[in-house]
Design a protein around this motif. Sequence first.
Motif, mmCIF file in Angstrom:
data_model
loop_
_atom_site.group_PDB
_atom_site.id
_atom_site.type_symbol
_atom_site.label_atom_id
_atom_site.label_comp_id
_atom_site.label_asym_id
_atom_site.label_seq_id
_atom_site.Cartn_x
_atom_site.Cartn_y
_atom_site.Cartn_z
ATOM 1 N N PHE A 258 0.836 -1.200 0.000
ATOM 2 C CA PHE A 258 0.000 0.000 0.000
ATOM 3 C C PHE A 258 0.871 1.251 0.000
ATOM 4 N N TRP A 259 0.431 2.224 -0.776
ATOM 5 C CA TRP A 259 1.123 3.510 -0.816
ATOM 6 C C TRP A 259 0.641 4.411 0.325
ATOM 7 N N ASP A 260 -0.683 4.580 0.433
ATOM 8 C CA ASP A 260 -1.242 5.391 1.515
ATOM 9 C C ASP A 260 -2.348 4.583 2.201
ATOM 10 N N ASN A 261 -3.228 5.240 2.922
ATOM 11 C CA ASN A 261 -4.260 4.546 3.694
ATOM 12 C C ASN A 261 -5.289 3.816 2.841
ATOM 13 N N ILE A 262 -5.339 4.123 1.555
ATOM 14 C CA ILE A 262 -6.386 3.588 0.682
ATOM 15 C C ILE A 262 -5.839 2.884 -0.550
ATOM 16 N N HIS A 263 -4.758 3.414 -1.101
ATOM 17 C CA HIS A 263 -4.316 3.008 -2.436
ATOM 18 C C HIS A 263 -3.059 2.145 -2.429
ATOM 19 N N PRO A 264 -3.024 1.122 -3.287
ATOM 20 C CA PRO A 264 -1.790 0.346 -3.458
ATOM 21 C C PRO A 264 -0.668 1.212 -4.031
ATOM 22 N N SER A 265 0.547 0.805 -3.765
ATOM 23 C CA SER A 265 1.703 1.427 -4.393
ATOM 24 C C SER A 265 1.829 0.884 -5.814
ATOM 25 N N GLN A 266 2.780 1.405 -6.573
ATOM 26 C CA GLN A 266 3.018 0.832 -7.891
ATOM 27 C C GLN A 266 3.371 -0.650 -7.755
ATOM 28 N N ASN A 267 4.173 -0.965 -6.759
ATOM 29 C CA ASN A 267 4.540 -2.356 -6.514
ATOM 30 C C ASN A 267 3.317 -3.196 -6.165
ATOM 31 N N GLY A 268 2.408 -2.618 -5.385
ATOM 32 C CA GLY A 268 1.183 -3.320 -5.032
ATOM 33 C C GLY A 268 0.304 -3.576 -6.242
ATOM 34 N N TRP A 269 0.152 -2.578 -7.094
ATOM 35 C CA TRP A 269 -0.662 -2.744 -8.293
ATOM 36 C C TRP A 269 -0.031 -3.779 -9.233
ATOM 37 N N HIS A 270 1.292 -3.805 -9.292
ATOM 38 C CA HIS A 270 1.947 -4.819 -10.118
ATOM 39 C C HIS A 270 1.623 -6.217 -9.607
ATOM 40 N N ALA A 271 1.633 -6.371 -8.282
ATOM 41 C CA ALA A 271 1.317 -7.673 -7.694
ATOM 42 C C ALA A 271 -0.137 -8.057 -7.965
ATOM 43 N N VAL A 272 -1.045 -7.089 -7.871
ATOM 44 C CA VAL A 272 -2.465 -7.344 -8.149
ATOM 45 C C VAL A 272 -2.646 -7.694 -9.626
ATOM 46 N N PHE A 273 -2.013 -6.935 -10.488
ATOM 47 C CA PHE A 273 -2.106 -7.205 -11.920
ATOM 48 C C PHE A 273 -1.644 -8.616 -12.252
ATOM 49 N N SER A 274 -0.584 -9.055 -11.617
ATOM 50 C CA SER A 274 -0.071 -10.404 -11.868
ATOM 51 C C SER A 274 -1.119 -11.463 -11.554
ATOM 52 N N GLU A 275 -1.944 -11.202 -10.525
ATOM 53 C CA GLU A 275 -2.992 -12.146 -10.149
ATOM 54 C C GLU A 275 -4.193 -12.082 -11.106
ATOM 55 N N LEU A 276 -4.316 -10.983 -11.848
ATOM 56 C CA LEU A 276 -5.469 -10.786 -12.730
ATOM 57 C C LEU A 276 -5.228 -11.257 -14.163
ATOM 58 N N GLN A 277 -4.024 -11.667 -14.480
ATOM 59 C CA GLN A 277 -3.681 -11.914 -15.881
ATOM 60 C C GLN A 277 -4.514 -12.999 -16.538
ATOM 61 N N SER A 278 -4.909 -14.020 -15.785
ATOM 62 C CA SER A 278 -5.723 -15.075 -16.403
ATOM 63 C C SER A 278 -7.056 -14.520 -16.888
ATOM 64 N N SER A 279 -7.656 -13.602 -16.120
ATOM 65 C CA SER A 279 -8.909 -12.968 -16.539
ATOM 66 C C SER A 279 -8.689 -12.064 -17.744
ATOM 67 N N LEU A 280 -7.599 -11.343 -17.745
ATOM 68 C CA LEU A 280 -7.310 -10.421 -18.834
ATOM 69 C C LEU A 280 -7.010 -11.155 -20.127
ATOM 70 N N ARG A 281 -6.468 -12.334 -20.024
ATOM 71 C CA ARG A 281 -6.125 -13.103 -21.226
ATOM 72 C C ARG A 281 -7.379 -13.413 -22.047
ATOM 73 N N ILE A 282 -8.479 -13.692 -21.353
ATOM 74 C CA ILE A 282 -9.735 -13.973 -22.030
ATOM 75 C C ILE A 282 -10.251 -12.737 -22.758
ATOM 76 N N ILE A 283 -10.109 -11.576 -22.116
ATOM 77 C CA ILE A 283 -10.583 -10.325 -22.721
ATOM 78 C C ILE A 283 -9.787 -9.985 -23.970
ATOM 79 N N ARG A 284 -8.502 -10.274 -23.925
ATOM 80 C CA ARG A 284 -7.608 -9.916 -25.027
ATOM 81 C C ARG A 284 -7.836 -10.759 -26.266
ATOM 82 N N GLU A 285 -8.392 -11.966 -26.090
ATOM 83 C CA GLU A 285 -8.565 -12.875 -27.216
ATOM 84 C C GLU A 285 -9.640 -12.386 -28.192
#
Length: 365
Positions: free
Chosen positions: A338-365
Amino acid sequence: MAQRTLFTSLLIFLCLILFTEAHALIIGGKLQLHRHDHHSRRRHHHEHSSDLKLFVFGDSYADTGNCRNSVPGPYGITFPGKPAGRFSDGRVLTDYIAPYLGTKSPVSYKNWRKSGKRSQLKYGMNFAHGGTGVFNTLVDEPNMTTQVKFFQQLLEEKVFTKHDLNSSVALVSLAGNDYATYLVKNNSDLQGFPGLTKAIIGQLAMNLKLILDLGVPKIAVTSMEPMGCLPQLSAVYSYKNCSESLNSASKFHNQLLQQEILQTFNNESKRPVIFTLDLYSAFMSALMKKENHSGNVELKTSLQPCCVGVSKDYLCGNADKSGKKRYIVCENPKLSFFWDNIHPSQNGWHAVFSELQSSLRIIRE
């Protein structure tokens, strides 16, 4: 300034919200995070396609510049090196999703309205605005319905054509501020949450239908993140536990999102048109992992934010009347989720994005 109780401080924080997005307020039960090491997935890089356009609707989790004048230092210190309208030390969710889909982060609506340059329309447009929601919130900024109207107006003005929309995707990330606003106005009473959730999902469905009717063929909608795990709440538990009551509210929201929107739209269309990006699972999974890609970065699994105010009366980025900084930034944001009390840091968003890639792969097809 007189000391306030934590509860009062949280209320004042939400009522005075000018540059940050508030997602949670109530303190409920506990949810223990179990920690373990795990190698994160590497980010996939793709060549940018000049055809695909991304249209973004939402709040500060997706905003990349519509709040440029309201986001102070030290926001943006990691990327691009100065405040740029992102509620993070660097990139946010939009900045990771766009290149994975084969495009770049689109220009913010306000910036384009000022410049009017057609060359900036190549990758679509971002209408997301920090602090907003599906309905009106504590900030006087465009809610989702208004954001969609901005989009519709651009189509009527021929800024974007039908051809542009044929190869487009919409990203929708909203609702946290709707819950925060309700809590403030209803003295933190959770009894009305089920009715609020149904209203949010109902309005969200109408807005999504309009986006589809306007010609966007695919929409990715984020689920609610675990509100009870945001540092605003976990501070009470020394950043080791989450509020179970708020996390339960997130789960109910996500259940209705799945039943009332995803299944309904896709069944009626007889093909996938709405896709869910499961932020809840992505946050929880990322928080319980340690990142060790490139061999030198470790992700703190504690919920402690990197940037905090020096006291309960100040927030990340605040200054006193004399202009003196009243916040502290951790030595290395790359070690924080987390960057502040509410928002992820860039590192946090990268980690979240990594977990979302399987869902995004379907959208990209």
